[in-house]
Write an enzyme that holds these catalytic residues in place. Sequence first.
Site, mmCIF file in Angstrom:
data_model
loop_
_atom_site.group_PDB
_atom_site.id
_atom_site.type_symbol
_atom_site.label_atom_id
_atom_site.label_comp_id
_atom_site.label_asym_id
_atom_site.label_seq_id
_atom_site.Cartn_x
_atom_site.Cartn_y
_atom_site.Cartn_z
ATOM 1 N N GLU A 213 0.857 -1.194 0.000
ATOM 2 C CA GLU A 213 0.000 0.000 0.000
ATOM 3 C C GLU A 213 0.889 1.238 0.000
ATOM 4 O O GLU A 213 0.923 2.035 0.942
ATOM 5 C CB GLU A 213 -0.937 -0.063 1.204
ATOM 6 N N GLU A 397 -8.058 4.918 4.805
ATOM 7 C CA GLU A 397 -7.899 4.111 3.597
ATOM 8 C C GLU A 397 -7.916 4.992 2.352
ATOM 9 O O GLU A 397 -8.736 5.910 2.236
ATOM 10 C CB GLU A 397 -9.024 3.076 3.489
#
Length: 467
Positions: A213, A397
Amino acid sequence: RKSMTAVRTSTKSMPRRMLTRVRVPMAKGAVAISSSFDSGNIKVVDCSEAKDIQLEIRKEPFTEGTDKRHHFQWFYFRVANCKGKECTYRITNAHSASFSPAYDGYKVAYSYDPPAKSPTWTRIPNTEYKPNKCGGGKELVWSLKSEQDTVWFAYFAPFSYERHQSLIASCAKSPVAETSVIGSTLEGRPMDLVTIGQGDKKVWVIARQHPGESMAEWFMDGFLQELMSDSKAAKALRKDATVYAVPNMNPDGSVLGHLRTNACGANLNREWQSIPKYPGYVAPSNERSPEVKCVLDKMIETGVDLFIDVHGDEQIDDNFFAGPQGIPNFSQRLEDLYVLLNHAVLKSTKEFQVGKGYGDDDDPTFRAKNAKKDEANLSVASNHVASRFDCLAATLEMPFKDTTKTADAKEGWNPVRCQAFGASMVSAFVPLLPVLRGDIGEEGRKWVADAKEELKGEGTDWYQEGK
């Protein structure tokens, strides 16, 4: 690397010191594919035909105790000898990836200069996640006629370990920042901590527990550069808070080209506490998750008033928070603070929204819903920190794909937007500082009431659920 084409001569009668490695000559005009570099991940199955290049993503070590699987989804590789050639790439094991449904609607990113200070990663519109020719599951397929001799492809724009070193160096040179090493990874890489400010409130921001990520460290780059600046918001935050930032929680996994785990296969965001769900599994530990242990030990030393854990989500095409509503000690105070956090970020940037988020996995609209009390997984960082320190904590997120309202058809969610989003967090944090501890007062309660009405107007009433 397994992707290298090589044969080893017989060892039956040859002394060990005389073993040789024989490279098979590359076919004339063939493309050359490699992932033997920082963050690289791909295995070549067959690249003899430019219009049918078959690839696989290398699996990570098995995740013992928690996830109990081999994760994989991240890819990053280089293709050479490809200028002007119509090349089609197929990742044939995409259907077995950790979050394979997320490949639907996803567009592969490519770049001609990944190491650039501000690299351009362009999305490939013809990317498809579709059934393979043999009927053995879906594969990720795209085509590109390269304009240059060499091109790089990635799941998302990588934030290399060298770029991480540059970020730490820029912080070390700043007169308002202090850099320190608070521990080391399983492979001996330093766990870097950046400390900025002298205020009473203790703000912790960590990123990239899941190494693939990479948008999380691009975010941290923007956040730290803004926090070290002379802007009004930065000066206010430094005055009233001490910010502790860990730009990369998982350096080993980042270098190794992992999506989800560290060098031994541990999912760091399931390593913050031992819980009954994983019987007999001890976490955090120096044997499997020293990265988490050293950070948690430092948190216990400093205390925590606000905690943000920065991640990326493979499926949902927007930026959003996931809160700690399911922890045993979730209170009206923590609910009010979580509402104010969402409202403050919504006011600070157009890149944020509150309608979509985690909730019902079968809901195609991804409408945000809260966990009910006592349902929270306390081995997850934001849940553990909220419960342990009775503080405002959330997981932030960001998308691998793009946002909905501010979509960029050419580049999707990209490094520049990640950095700008990170920078906007500085101004969002400032008004929260006075209400993080104690009674929020009449002014704070009015802010909460107004914020709830505004969030409802944005398409959500998740703050009313899970009770």
